[in-house]
Design a protein around this motif. Sequence first.
Motif, mmCIF file in Angstrom:
data_model
loop_
_atom_site.group_PDB
_atom_site.id
_atom_site.type_symbol
_atom_site.label_atom_id
_atom_site.label_comp_id
_atom_site.label_asym_id
_atom_site.label_seq_id
_atom_site.Cartn_x
_atom_site.Cartn_y
_atom_site.Cartn_z
ATOM 1 N N LEU A 173 -0.592 -9.416 -2.390
ATOM 2 C CA LEU A 173 0.379 -10.070 -1.515
ATOM 3 C C LEU A 173 0.392 -11.587 -1.663
ATOM 4 O O LEU A 173 1.395 -12.226 -1.338
ATOM 5 C CB LEU A 173 0.103 -9.687 -0.056
ATOM 6 C CG LEU A 173 0.530 -8.271 0.333
ATOM 7 C CD1 LEU A 173 0.045 -7.937 1.735
ATOM 8 C CD2 LEU A 173 2.036 -8.119 0.258
ATOM 9 N N THR A 174 -0.705 -12.167 -2.148
ATOM 10 C CA THR A 174 -0.716 -13.621 -2.307
ATOM 11 C C THR A 174 0.191 -14.071 -3.444
ATOM 12 O O THR A 174 0.494 -15.256 -3.563
ATOM 13 C CB THR A 174 -2.145 -14.125 -2.568
ATOM 14 O OG1 THR A 174 -2.644 -13.541 -3.785
ATOM 15 C CG2 THR A 174 -3.061 -13.762 -1.409
ATOM 16 N N THR A 175 0.618 -13.140 -4.279
ATOM 17 C CA THR A 175 1.519 -13.482 -5.384
ATOM 18 C C THR A 175 2.972 -13.141 -5.079
ATOM 19 O O THR A 175 3.844 -13.361 -5.905
ATOM 20 C CB THR A 175 1.098 -12.734 -6.659
ATOM 21 O OG1 THR A 175 1.285 -11.317 -6.465
ATOM 22 C CG2 THR A 175 -0.355 -13.008 -6.998
ATOM 23 N N VAL A 176 3.215 -12.577 -3.890
ATOM 24 C CA VAL A 176 4.561 -12.132 -3.539
ATOM 25 C C VAL A 176 5.278 -13.214 -2.750
ATOM 26 O O VAL A 176 4.743 -13.763 -1.789
ATOM 27 C CB VAL A 176 4.503 -10.828 -2.705
ATOM 28 C CG1 VAL A 176 5.914 -10.399 -2.291
ATOM 29 C CG2 VAL A 176 3.829 -9.724 -3.505
ATOM 30 N N VAL A 185 6.808 -11.571 4.197
ATOM 31 C CA VAL A 185 6.890 -10.556 3.146
ATOM 32 C C VAL A 185 7.404 -9.263 3.751
ATOM 33 O O VAL A 185 6.834 -8.738 4.701
ATOM 34 C CB VAL A 185 5.518 -10.327 2.486
ATOM 35 C CG1 VAL A 185 5.607 -9.206 1.456
ATOM 36 C CG2 VAL A 185 5.033 -11.611 1.830
ATOM 37 N N ARG A 186 8.491 -8.729 3.177
ATOM 38 C CA ARG A 186 9.096 -7.495 3.648
ATOM 39 C C ARG A 186 8.765 -6.359 2.691
ATOM 40 O O ARG A 186 8.243 -6.572 1.599
ATOM 41 C CB ARG A 186 10.610 -7.662 3.755
ATOM 42 C CG ARG A 186 11.056 -8.843 4.581
ATOM 43 C CD ARG A 186 12.552 -9.035 4.502
ATOM 44 N NE ARG A 186 13.256 -7.860 5.007
ATOM 45 C CZ ARG A 186 14.568 -7.677 4.860
ATOM 46 N NH1 ARG A 186 15.289 -8.564 4.206
ATOM 47 N NH2 ARG A 186 15.144 -6.604 5.353
ATOM 48 N N ARG A 187 9.091 -5.128 3.133
ATOM 49 C CA ARG A 187 8.854 -3.973 2.278
ATOM 50 C C ARG A 187 9.629 -4.111 0.963
ATOM 51 O O ARG A 187 9.129 -3.744 -0.104
ATOM 52 C CB ARG A 187 9.255 -2.682 2.987
ATOM 53 C CG ARG A 187 9.165 -1.465 2.099
ATOM 54 C CD ARG A 187 9.360 -0.170 2.846
ATOM 55 N NE ARG A 187 8.170 0.171 3.628
ATOM 56 C CZ ARG A 187 7.929 1.383 4.099
ATOM 57 N NH1 ARG A 187 8.768 2.357 3.887
ATOM 58 N NH2 ARG A 187 6.838 1.619 4.791
ATOM 59 N N ALA A 188 10.866 -4.647 1.032
ATOM 60 C CA ALA A 188 11.655 -4.808 -0.189
ATOM 61 C C ALA A 188 10.953 -5.719 -1.185
ATOM 62 O O ALA A 188 11.064 -5.523 -2.407
ATOM 63 C CB ALA A 188 13.036 -5.361 0.159
ATOM 64 N N ASP A 189 10.226 -6.725 -0.694
ATOM 65 C CA ASP A 189 9.494 -7.629 -1.584
ATOM 66 C C ASP A 189 8.354 -6.888 -2.286
ATOM 67 O O ASP A 189 8.078 -7.120 -3.465
ATOM 68 C CB ASP A 189 8.939 -8.820 -0.792
ATOM 69 C CG ASP A 189 10.027 -9.588 -0.076
ATOM 70 O OD1 ASP A 189 11.127 -9.706 -0.646
ATOM 71 O OD2 ASP A 189 9.783 -10.049 1.045
ATOM 72 N N VAL A 190 7.682 -6.003 -1.551
ATOM 73 C CA VAL A 190 6.611 -5.209 -2.153
ATOM 74 C C VAL A 190 7.185 -4.252 -3.189
ATOM 75 O O VAL A 190 6.609 -4.037 -4.249
ATOM 76 C CB VAL A 190 5.830 -4.442 -1.068
ATOM 77 C CG1 VAL A 190 4.762 -3.562 -1.689
ATOM 78 C CG2 VAL A 190 5.187 -5.418 -0.090
ATOM 79 N N VAL A 191 8.359 -3.660 -2.880
ATOM 80 C CA VAL A 191 9.021 -2.771 -3.829
ATOM 81 C C VAL A 191 9.323 -3.507 -5.127
ATOM 82 O O VAL A 191 9.062 -3.011 -6.226
ATOM 83 C CB VAL A 191 10.322 -2.208 -3.221
ATOM 84 C CG1 VAL A 191 11.140 -1.480 -4.268
ATOM 85 C CG2 VAL A 191 10.007 -1.277 -2.073
ATOM 86 N N ALA A 192 9.868 -4.738 -4.999
ATOM 87 C CA ALA A 192 10.205 -5.512 -6.189
ATOM 88 C C ALA A 192 8.961 -5.879 -6.981
ATOM 89 O O ALA A 192 8.956 -5.830 -8.220
ATOM 90 C CB ALA A 192 10.975 -6.775 -5.785
ATOM 91 N N ALA A 193 7.884 -6.232 -6.272
ATOM 92 C CA ALA A 193 6.646 -6.597 -6.962
ATOM 93 C C ALA A 193 6.047 -5.391 -7.685
ATOM 94 O O ALA A 193 5.534 -5.513 -8.801
ATOM 95 C CB ALA A 193 5.642 -7.175 -5.962
#
Length: 476
Positions: A173-176, A185-193
């Motif tokens: 998460l520190t890179t997102v 940070v949203r779920r969509a950001d985790v999906v993209a990462a």
Amino acid sequence: MTEKVFLLPDLGEGLTEAEIVQWRVAVGDTVTVDQTVVEVETAKAVVDVPCPYAGRVVALHGAEGEARPVGQPLITVAEPTAAADPAEPAGHAVYREEERAGSGNVLIGYGTGHGGSRRRRRPRLTPAGLSGAAGVAGSAGSPAATASGPAAVPALVISPIVRRLAREHGVDLTTVRGSGPGGVVRRADVVAAAGALTDAARVGAGGAAARLAAAPELPAAGQSPDPLAAGAPQHPGQAGPAPAGTQDVVIPLTGIRRAIADKLSRSRREIPEVTIWVDADASALLATRAAINAAVPDRPVSILALLARICLSGLRRYPQLNARVDTEGQRIIQSAGVHLGIAAQTDRGLVVPVLRDADRLTTAELAAELAATTTAARVGGLPPARLTGGTFTLNNYGVFGVDGSTPIINHPEAALLGVGRIVDKPWVVDGQLAVRKVTQLSLTFDHRVCDGGVAGGFLRHVADCVEQPALLIAAV
């Protein structure tokens, strides 16, 4: 050294277990008295748990995502001796005698009653979005400070679900870069990462990524549709049509979600509920709010606060609705004070924070308390005691863009007022057709506590006050 085992304390409100959301320490870390060591989710809220002992962590009992019963070991701490040991690393050897003894109290969410609290600060939200630069630490996999360099800046994450999702798919998460208000940070950001990872780093060579992409979108923390925010997000447990070839999304019914399900099911089983509704012209109410805020700009009053004031006026006139049914004692209990519940949607599901003795507050105090309470509820900052004990609920489901609803009563209460969206509609004023700001009001009530005459009288009084706010003054 002497080892002390800290047991998961009594959480109150009849709660018997808690799910570990995120450990704040690791084996080998040094902790001080009242330092937050773990974040847990109960059936009521997400809370921080402080440790009453100081020393070195030698064991963590339970993995993230695991439910732990009250009274079972949570963390084991090795307390140092009073004298310094030359073999001990710096900072590990000597503690004050009172630290070695522990604080002797474990009140969740408020520290342990000894010294200054070291609770993690949660980001605070305002209707305009996220304020402040402080954030919540990211996933357990985030890099920590080492001898060779400083610690990475923690990711700004509100939802425990997002942190858990990142851990499951190996996303640091520190890179997102967060796309939500204030960098959340949203779920969509985790999906993209997760999609940007190489095939070798993905779990299941793309299968996990496909399931992740099929998961429902969570709202940004500043967009949770509580009564102070506009717009409505998709429910975290609601999945849209899955693309061909993907697997079913399995969502465990645990924590707050399970508590909601149990309470609503009990309400529907036990309460013979009836819903009545009426349309009301809210043009004068909007004008009244604008006039108040123009006169006192430093203490703004929301439409929700005015609706709450109207509810309190109605309950003063019709106290039968500020009650509950004692089925064992075969009696109806009318509450002396009004403890007003405000239904609010959060990332963790529907919660109903309670404003104690709301009938004793002025309109300005009511507005301030509503703003603070719904903000704390949105980020999971309310203790369990603030989510129980209501006597009447106000539900502003208009934020979802709907006109009406037949909501389920918040057991064991006897009534709930719902407010739909305020929209332009044709309306007859003094015999002439005009465009007015119209809302639909609905009252769902327990037919055991009153008949239609009382319920209709209450709803008509509410509608009259919405259309003619001056009646609030006359009713005082």
